[in-house]
Design an enzyme around this catalytic site. Sequence first.
Site, mmCIF file in Angstrom:
data_model
loop_
_atom_site.group_PDB
_atom_site.id
_atom_site.type_symbol
_atom_site.label_atom_id
_atom_site.label_comp_id
_atom_site.label_asym_id
_atom_site.label_seq_id
_atom_site.Cartn_x
_atom_site.Cartn_y
_atom_site.Cartn_z
ATOM 1 N N ARG A 83 6.575 -1.511 -4.566
ATOM 2 C CA ARG A 83 5.820 -2.400 -5.441
ATOM 3 C C ARG A 83 5.249 -1.630 -6.633
ATOM 4 O O ARG A 83 5.282 -0.403 -6.656
ATOM 5 C CB ARG A 83 4.728 -3.093 -4.633
ATOM 6 C CG ARG A 83 5.333 -4.069 -3.608
ATOM 7 C CD ARG A 83 4.352 -4.594 -2.607
ATOM 8 N NE ARG A 83 3.179 -5.195 -3.217
ATOM 9 C CZ ARG A 83 2.087 -5.506 -2.531
ATOM 10 N NH1 ARG A 83 2.009 -5.276 -1.228
ATOM 11 N NH2 ARG A 83 1.057 -6.053 -3.137
ATOM 12 N N LYS A 101 2.814 0.418 -2.159
ATOM 13 C CA LYS A 101 2.123 -0.254 -3.244
ATOM 14 C C LYS A 101 1.079 0.700 -3.817
ATOM 15 O O LYS A 101 0.253 1.232 -3.071
ATOM 16 C CB LYS A 101 1.421 -1.533 -2.766
ATOM 17 C CG LYS A 101 0.786 -2.290 -3.941
ATOM 18 C CD LYS A 101 -0.385 -3.174 -3.581
ATOM 19 C CE LYS A 101 -1.517 -2.515 -2.903
ATOM 20 N NZ LYS A 101 -2.678 -2.172 -3.692
ATOM 21 N N HIS A 113 10.478 5.090 8.186
ATOM 22 C CA HIS A 113 10.761 3.714 8.572
ATOM 23 C C HIS A 113 9.532 2.957 9.072
ATOM 24 O O HIS A 113 8.599 3.538 9.575
ATOM 25 C CB HIS A 113 11.867 3.629 9.632
ATOM 26 C CG HIS A 113 11.793 4.684 10.673
ATOM 27 N ND1 HIS A 113 12.680 5.714 10.724
ATOM 28 C CD2 HIS A 113 10.932 4.901 11.672
ATOM 29 C CE1 HIS A 113 12.372 6.510 11.734
ATOM 30 N NE2 HIS A 113 11.311 6.045 12.318
ATOM 31 N N TYR A 116 3.743 0.799 6.057
ATOM 32 C CA TYR A 116 3.136 0.289 4.840
ATOM 33 C C TYR A 116 2.187 1.356 4.300
ATOM 34 O O TYR A 116 1.277 1.793 5.010
ATOM 35 C CB TYR A 116 2.355 -1.009 5.092
ATOM 36 C CG TYR A 116 1.544 -1.427 3.887
ATOM 37 C CD1 TYR A 116 2.176 -1.920 2.754
ATOM 38 C CD2 TYR A 116 0.167 -1.288 3.869
ATOM 39 C CE1 TYR A 116 1.444 -2.266 1.631
ATOM 40 C CE2 TYR A 116 -0.577 -1.641 2.752
ATOM 41 C CZ TYR A 116 0.074 -2.132 1.633
ATOM 42 O OH TYR A 116 -0.650 -2.471 0.515
ATOM 43 N N ASN A 127 5.036 14.106 6.831
ATOM 44 C CA ASN A 127 5.845 13.126 7.547
ATOM 45 C C ASN A 127 4.943 12.008 8.044
ATOM 46 O O ASN A 127 3.967 12.253 8.747
ATOM 47 C CB ASN A 127 6.562 13.774 8.735
ATOM 48 C CG ASN A 127 7.511 12.801 9.394
ATOM 49 O OD1 ASN A 127 8.597 12.548 8.908
ATOM 50 N ND2 ASN A 127 7.084 12.234 10.511
ATOM 51 N N ASN A 136 -5.799 -0.848 3.708
ATOM 52 C CA ASN A 136 -6.541 -0.523 2.492
ATOM 53 C C ASN A 136 -7.489 -1.625 2.018
ATOM 54 O O ASN A 136 -8.175 -1.450 1.042
ATOM 55 C CB ASN A 136 -5.568 -0.171 1.369
ATOM 56 C CG ASN A 136 -4.584 -1.286 1.080
ATOM 57 O OD1 ASN A 136 -4.176 -2.022 1.971
ATOM 58 N ND2 ASN A 136 -4.178 -1.402 -0.166
ATOM 59 N N TYR A 137 -7.553 -2.742 2.729
ATOM 60 C CA TYR A 137 -8.382 -3.872 2.289
ATOM 61 C C TYR A 137 -9.386 -4.230 3.379
ATOM 62 O O TYR A 137 -9.016 -4.460 4.527
ATOM 63 C CB TYR A 137 -7.468 -5.066 1.983
ATOM 64 C CG TYR A 137 -8.177 -6.274 1.434
ATOM 65 C CD1 TYR A 137 -8.873 -6.213 0.228
ATOM 66 C CD2 TYR A 137 -8.124 -7.488 2.105
ATOM 67 C CE1 TYR A 137 -9.515 -7.338 -0.280
ATOM 68 C CE2 TYR A 137 -8.756 -8.614 1.592
ATOM 69 C CZ TYR A 137 -9.452 -8.529 0.401
ATOM 70 O OH TYR A 137 -10.079 -9.640 -0.104
ATOM 71 N N ALA A 173 0.204 9.756 18.216
ATOM 72 C CA ALA A 173 0.762 8.403 18.182
ATOM 73 C C ALA A 173 -0.312 7.393 18.544
ATOM 74 O O ALA A 173 -1.107 7.612 19.462
ATOM 75 C CB ALA A 173 1.942 8.303 19.126
#
Length: 176
Positions: A83, A101, A113, A116, A127, A136-137, A173
């Site tokens: 984006r 973004k 993979h 976001y 990595n 982020n919001y 993880a």
Amino acid sequence: GVTIIDPDQTYIDSEVEIGRDTIIYPFTYIEGKTRIGNNCTIYPHSRIIDAEIGDFANIYDHSIIMESSLSDNTNIGPFAYIRPGCRVAPNAKIGDFVELKNAEIGKGTKVPHLSYVGDASIGEGTNIGAGTIFANYDGKEKHRSIVGDNVFIGSNTTIVSPVKIGNEGKTGAGSV
């Protein structure tokens, strides 16, 4: 020259610049003031809008790149969504089902993979494990996170912004 595999199934705007020895596969849309470097391969069903792409880049099938810049030797996709406002440094990999973004991705960094990365700066040689998201919001405002150089982010990590992870940091993880 530029190789366009099937010109009847490819759309390229008049303002687009494409470098020598680049290959464009069918069902690709390249729009706006996009500049693509030399020796790139743009695979089928990709859409590139107002982007800058360096030399020797590979844009794999079904990827979208909007108002962003990719440096030399980057590999994007398949099914990546870049984006507006992203900068991807040389030798970086943005893999399948990754969305970026307003993100900066450092040299040699991999987001392979299912991740976001929004409103973040990631250093060199890092990595980002599968399934990682940058939350982020907070419901009212967006926040930025910073991840240093040579960091290992374990799979399924949620980074609740704003966070700073220093150089050579690690998460396990499933971390939050």
